[in-house]
Scaffold this motif. Structure first.
Motif, mmCIF file in Angstrom:
data_model
loop_
_atom_site.group_PDB
_atom_site.id
_atom_site.type_symbol
_atom_site.label_atom_id
_atom_site.label_comp_id
_atom_site.label_asym_id
_atom_site.label_seq_id
_atom_site.Cartn_x
_atom_site.Cartn_y
_atom_site.Cartn_z
ATOM 1 N N LEU A 40 14.008 -3.474 21.715
ATOM 2 C CA LEU A 40 12.880 -4.127 21.061
ATOM 3 C C LEU A 40 11.851 -3.087 20.633
ATOM 4 O O LEU A 40 11.345 -3.089 19.512
ATOM 5 C CB LEU A 40 12.240 -5.087 22.074
ATOM 6 N N PHE A 41 11.575 -2.176 21.555
ATOM 7 C CA PHE A 41 10.509 -1.212 21.350
ATOM 8 C C PHE A 41 10.898 -0.141 20.330
ATOM 9 O O PHE A 41 10.096 0.257 19.494
ATOM 10 C CB PHE A 41 10.166 -0.559 22.693
ATOM 11 N N VAL A 45 10.726 -3.471 16.793
ATOM 12 C CA VAL A 45 9.312 -3.331 16.462
ATOM 13 C C VAL A 45 9.076 -2.358 15.307
ATOM 14 O O VAL A 45 8.376 -2.701 14.363
ATOM 15 C CB VAL A 45 8.499 -2.934 17.721
ATOM 16 N N TYR A 49 7.395 -3.296 11.883
ATOM 17 C CA TYR A 49 6.196 -2.569 11.489
ATOM 18 C C TYR A 49 6.345 -1.978 10.081
ATOM 19 O O TYR A 49 5.410 -2.016 9.277
ATOM 20 C CB TYR A 49 5.906 -1.459 12.507
ATOM 21 N N TYR A 52 5.965 -4.721 7.676
ATOM 22 C CA TYR A 52 4.545 -5.045 7.577
ATOM 23 C C TYR A 52 3.811 -4.015 6.707
ATOM 24 O O TYR A 52 3.071 -4.363 5.787
ATOM 25 C CB TYR A 52 3.958 -5.091 8.990
ATOM 26 N N GLN A 53 4.069 -2.742 6.981
ATOM 27 C CA GLN A 53 3.390 -1.694 6.206
ATOM 28 C C GLN A 53 3.759 -1.731 4.730
ATOM 29 O O GLN A 53 2.943 -1.429 3.877
ATOM 30 C CB GLN A 53 3.753 -0.317 6.773
ATOM 31 N N LEU A 56 1.490 -3.577 2.446
ATOM 32 C CA LEU A 56 0.086 -3.179 2.330
ATOM 33 C C LEU A 56 -0.097 -2.245 1.161
ATOM 34 O O LEU A 56 0.852 -1.660 0.649
ATOM 35 C CB LEU A 56 -0.360 -2.458 3.609
ATOM 36 N N VAL A 58 -3.368 0.544 -0.544
ATOM 37 C CA VAL A 58 -4.726 1.049 -0.455
ATOM 38 C C VAL A 58 -5.451 0.626 -1.718
ATOM 39 O O VAL A 58 -4.915 0.736 -2.812
ATOM 40 C CB VAL A 58 -4.738 2.586 -0.343
ATOM 41 N N SER A 70 -9.942 0.998 1.112
ATOM 42 C CA SER A 70 -9.671 -0.049 2.093
ATOM 43 C C SER A 70 -8.199 -0.443 1.975
ATOM 44 O O SER A 70 -7.572 -0.238 0.940
ATOM 45 C CB SER A 70 -10.561 -1.259 1.821
ATOM 46 N N VAL A 71 -7.681 -0.992 3.058
ATOM 47 C CA VAL A 71 -6.290 -1.414 3.045
ATOM 48 C C VAL A 71 -6.235 -2.899 2.743
ATOM 49 O O VAL A 71 -6.924 -3.688 3.377
ATOM 50 C CB VAL A 71 -5.625 -1.122 4.401
ATOM 51 N N ASN A 282 1.673 8.522 0.774
ATOM 52 C CA ASN A 282 1.656 7.096 0.471
ATOM 53 C C ASN A 282 2.646 6.383 1.396
ATOM 54 O O ASN A 282 3.781 6.092 1.025
ATOM 55 C CB ASN A 282 2.010 6.865 -1.007
ATOM 56 N N LEU A 283 2.184 6.122 2.615
ATOM 57 C CA LEU A 283 3.068 5.563 3.640
ATOM 58 C C LEU A 283 3.580 4.180 3.262
ATOM 59 O O LEU A 283 4.688 3.800 3.618
ATOM 60 C CB LEU A 283 2.317 5.464 4.969
ATOM 61 N N TYR A 284 2.774 3.422 2.538
ATOM 62 C CA TYR A 284 3.141 2.036 2.255
ATOM 63 C C TYR A 284 4.295 1.969 1.265
ATOM 64 O O TYR A 284 5.224 1.183 1.436
ATOM 65 C CB TYR A 284 1.920 1.268 1.765
ATOM 66 N N LEU A 285 4.227 2.811 0.238
ATOM 67 C CA LEU A 285 5.336 2.865 -0.716
ATOM 68 C C LEU A 285 6.592 3.403 -0.024
ATOM 69 O O LEU A 285 7.701 2.902 -0.235
ATOM 70 C CB LEU A 285 4.951 3.756 -1.903
#
Lengths: 316, 440
Positions: A40-41, A45, A49, A52-53, A56, A58, A70-71, A282-285
């Motif tokens: 799980l960890f 997860v 995560y 989820y990211q 998002l 910026v 802002s995010v 650019n972590l989200y991309l």
């Protein structure tokens, strides 16, 4: 082990018997617990995560966008952005082409090596197996640096020998560098896959071979009609591993990039996500690209599995 | 023995922790700079990530400042891993106090809140010691974020002996440069190299021609990679490549240096800091090199350009910003430090200095006794300082390099590559949440 368990069971008597009916053993959960928690960890997860990211983004304002960032929620914007990047999509085409050629070549080589080793007398088998397996023990980065020296003209003994013979090989050119990478991967992993296949070969009961021999089968027929069908599960397993590995192609092109301008920043999807995350911040991309990559790898490996199992079922 | 329910509860709690942390998602640096000046007598250690060989200058500082020790850690140069490492350290909240960041990459680090606002620590009072346009590279929205170190005014390195032997005039315009290239090819050499994977080098020529690859219009970034000036430059090099007048090899690599050593390459339009690279890699050509002004696009002009240049930045998260700023200012203005940096070949100083007073003003035997830095001083004054870098320069230049690489492999032209890269440049900016558009 069994001797220490038995007295215990005898003492608890009826309790042990009662547990066996219906509900699963509570003790099983105690054993599964650590694994599940870790899974799980370390697996579920992070994947959630990343998903989820990937949703998002910026938001920036102010002069030149250098104001307070802002995010915000992006929905599927990062996904559409990634899929609109021609070079990112091209990367998938490249690894698919790579996989279609490299995986069969490597597995055929692994199979042939395994079958040959199975024939070799016992005294040499261990030594040869270790030799074939050795490249796998060398880290991918080191292997690529090593092969890089052999590819770079002016430094490489291979190009100079071929040059003397009148060939002008360009191992790092636009049309050839992919196959130079394939060569490194085959070199590294053929021995590893061979080991899995040979493990399965060793588990084949000797009576089968005896029976075949009595029926008059030669080594060729034994290999084709008995050994290969029996190592099928190992071949399926190694193919799935190889599909996943191919999709994740990363270290080899990254290292080779230093000497080969033909290896672009978006050469493979994994490389593209890496550059987005760490060079372009650019972590989200990067998360979106990683999720796309994971989905494609999953579809391909499950697709392959269902294809072979369906055939198995229809054969029955 | 724990019950099944308890185990599941633990698992859920462990799983929830990072998920909850995710809700407080913030942009960029995980730790912000905290200013706590050391108490008197307290020893402070600053970590400094750089790929420039400035250990000797730092040793001088450490000798003079026993209470503020600077620990230099060598990282891979810029995009070869150095910046990746800095970005990771910022995200992880464990950055070094100081870092070498090139001018073009400052906006990038700015965008992820990676730089400490130095105006709050009195940096603006130091401004007078630096060349203005270099100082401005670290200024964003009126606040100072980095101390400039050096730049790279461009000039033409050439082999005087070969030009004499072949009886060819040193070219003053790019047209003459091409004509000279044709003559040199007949002599069995090439005039220079065209490095496929060096967009920064290429960008110096549109910069010299008067192009502006990025400008801002209010809060929008305007990208103009394929304007008439840039296309003129691209056409020039397309022609040179098509006629085989230049060697398509990467600069600062073995084939390139071999060319410099053997006379296979007769010139190199490069930045001032290339002096150390030529000196170090072709030592036997001592005395044969000279430096001239960069060839001009218009006869009689003196337009120059800049390639490279970097700053000493104090990253977001430093625990000793006051001491770090003191050190950064000392490193880049102290005469002793500057001389040591010059000796290490770090580039054209950002500090205002008298050429004659420094090591740069001396006649140099490697350049046949020429005071070659006078050429670069002139060039430095003629750099168009309105050139701007976008906060996606690394990424966007990578697109250009990828495209140029394909051109050199025989697919398309440099001009087309620039046109294609323009769209990607705009996309890069948009992907960062910025407003951007193409100039045409």
């Amino acid at each position: 082990m069994s001797t220490s368990v038995k007295p215990g069971r005898a003492r608890s008597g009826t309790a042990g018997r009662g547990r066996r009916g219906g509900r699963p053993d509570r003790k099983a959960w105690a054993f599964l617990g650590p694994f599940l928690a870790l899974y799980l960890f370390a697996m579920v997860v992070p994947v959630l995560y990343a998903v989820y990211q990937s949703m998002l983004k910026v938001e920036r304002s102010g002069p030149m966008g250098l104001g307070e960032p802002s995010v915000g929620f992006a929905g599927f914007e990062n996904y559409s952005l990634a899929l609109q990047q021609e070079t990112f999509v091209d990367g998938f085409g490249r690894v698919l082409l790579f996989g279609i050629v490299q995986v069969p070549v490597m597995l055929l080589l692994a199979l042939v090596l395994a079958l040959l080793l199975d024939q070799v007398s016992h005294r040499w088998a261990g030594l040869l197996r270790a030799t074939y397996f050795l490249p796998y023990g060398i880290p991918g980065v080191v292997a690529t640096i090593l092969w890089g020296f052999l590819y770079v003209p002016g430094v490489s003994p291979i190009t100079s020998v071929l040059g003397d013979l009148g060939f002008q090989p360009d191992f790092l050119g636009y049309d050839s560098v992919l196959w130079s990478i394939a060569n490194i991967v085959v070199w590294q992993f053929a021995g590893y896959n061979m080991l899995i296949i040979i493990a399965q070969l060793k588990s084949v009961p000797q009576e089968l071979y005896e029976a075949a021999r009595i029926d008059g089968a030669g080594p060729w027929q034994t290999a084709l009609r008995i050994k290969i069908p029996l190592v099928r599960p190992a071949l399926v397993l190694t193919t799935v591993f190889s599909i996943i590995g191919t999709m994740q192609l990363f270290a080899e092109p990254l290292v080779l990039k230093k000497v080969a301008p033909a290896v672009t920043t978006d050469y493979t999807p994994n490389l593209s996500a890496y550059f987005d995350a760490f060079a372009n911040a650019n972590l989200y991309l990067a998360a979106a690209k990683s999720v796309i990559l994971a989905v494609v790898a999953m579809v391909l490996s499950f697709g392959f599995l269902s294809l072979v199992t369906r055939r198995q079922r229809s054969e029955r | 023995m724990p019950t099944r329910r308890k185990i599941l509860a633990w698992g859920a709690a462990a799983a929830a922790a990072p998920a909850l942390a995710g809700c407080g998602e913030e942009v960029g640096a995980a730790r912000t700079t905290t200013a706590a000046r050391g108490r008197p007598g307290q020893k402070v250690t600053l970590t400094f990530w750089t790929w420039v060989p400035l250990q000797k200058a730092v040793a001088l500082w450490n000798e003079q400042n026993p209470d503020v020790r600077v620990d230099v850690q060598t990282v891979p140069a810029n995009t070869s891993g150095g910046y990746q490492k800095m970005h990771s350290s910022l995200t992880a909240g464990d950055p070094p106090d100081l870092a070498q960041v090139e001018y073009y990459a400052l906006p990038e680090f700015m965008l992820v809140n990676g730089l400490t606002d130095l105006s709050g620590y009195g940096a603006d009072e130091l401004k007078g010691a630096y060349v203005d346009w270099q100082w401005q590279q670290g200024v964003f929205a009126g606040k100072t974020y980095a101390i400039p170190q050096a730049s790279g005014p461009m000039g033409l390195f050439y082999r005087q002996d070969l030009f004499d032997k072949w009886d060819i005039e040193v070219p003053a315009t790019w047209d003459e440069y091409r004509a000279a290239a044709v003559k040199i090819k007949k002599r069995g050499s090439l005039i220079t190299a065209f490095p496929p994977a060096n967009a920064q080098w290429f960008a110096a020529f549109p910069w010299q021609r008067g192009a502006h690859w990025v400008t801002t219009e209010g809060d929008t970034w305007v990208v103009d990679l394929a304007g008439p000036e840039s296309l003129e430059v691209a056409d020039f090099w397309d022609g040179m490549l098509a006629d085989g007048l230049v060697a398509p090899v990467q600069d600062a690599q073995s084939a390139f240096f071999k060319g410099l050593q053997t006379g296979g390459l007769a010139t190199w339009p490069g930045a001032q800091w290339y002096d150390a690279l030529i000196r170090g890699n072709a030592p036997r050509t001592e005395g044969r090199w000279r430096v001239a002004e960069l060839p001009q696009w218009e006869r009689g002009g003196h337009a120059s350009s800049n390639w490279g240049g970097s700053a000493t930045a104090i990253l977001q998260g430093s625990r000793h910003p006051v001491e770090a700023l003191e050190f950064a200012h000392w490193l880049n203005t102290d005469p002793g430090a500057i001389d040591l940096l010059i000796a290490a070949g770090y580039g054209w100083p950002a500090a205002k200095i008298e050429l004659a007073d420094s090591a740069l003003g001396k006649p140099d035997p490697f350049f046949g006794g020429q005071r070659y830095n006078e050429v670069f001083q002139l060039a430095d004054r003629n750099v168009d300082t309105s050139w701007r870098f976008a906060p996606t320069t690394t990424q966007s230049y990578a697109h250009i390099q990828d495209a140029f690489g394909r051109v050199l492999a025989g697919h398309g032209s440099l001009a087309d590559a620039l046109k294609d890269a323009e769209g990607m440049f705009v996309d890069d900016l948009k992907a960062k949440g910025l407003k951007a558009r193409s100039a045409r």
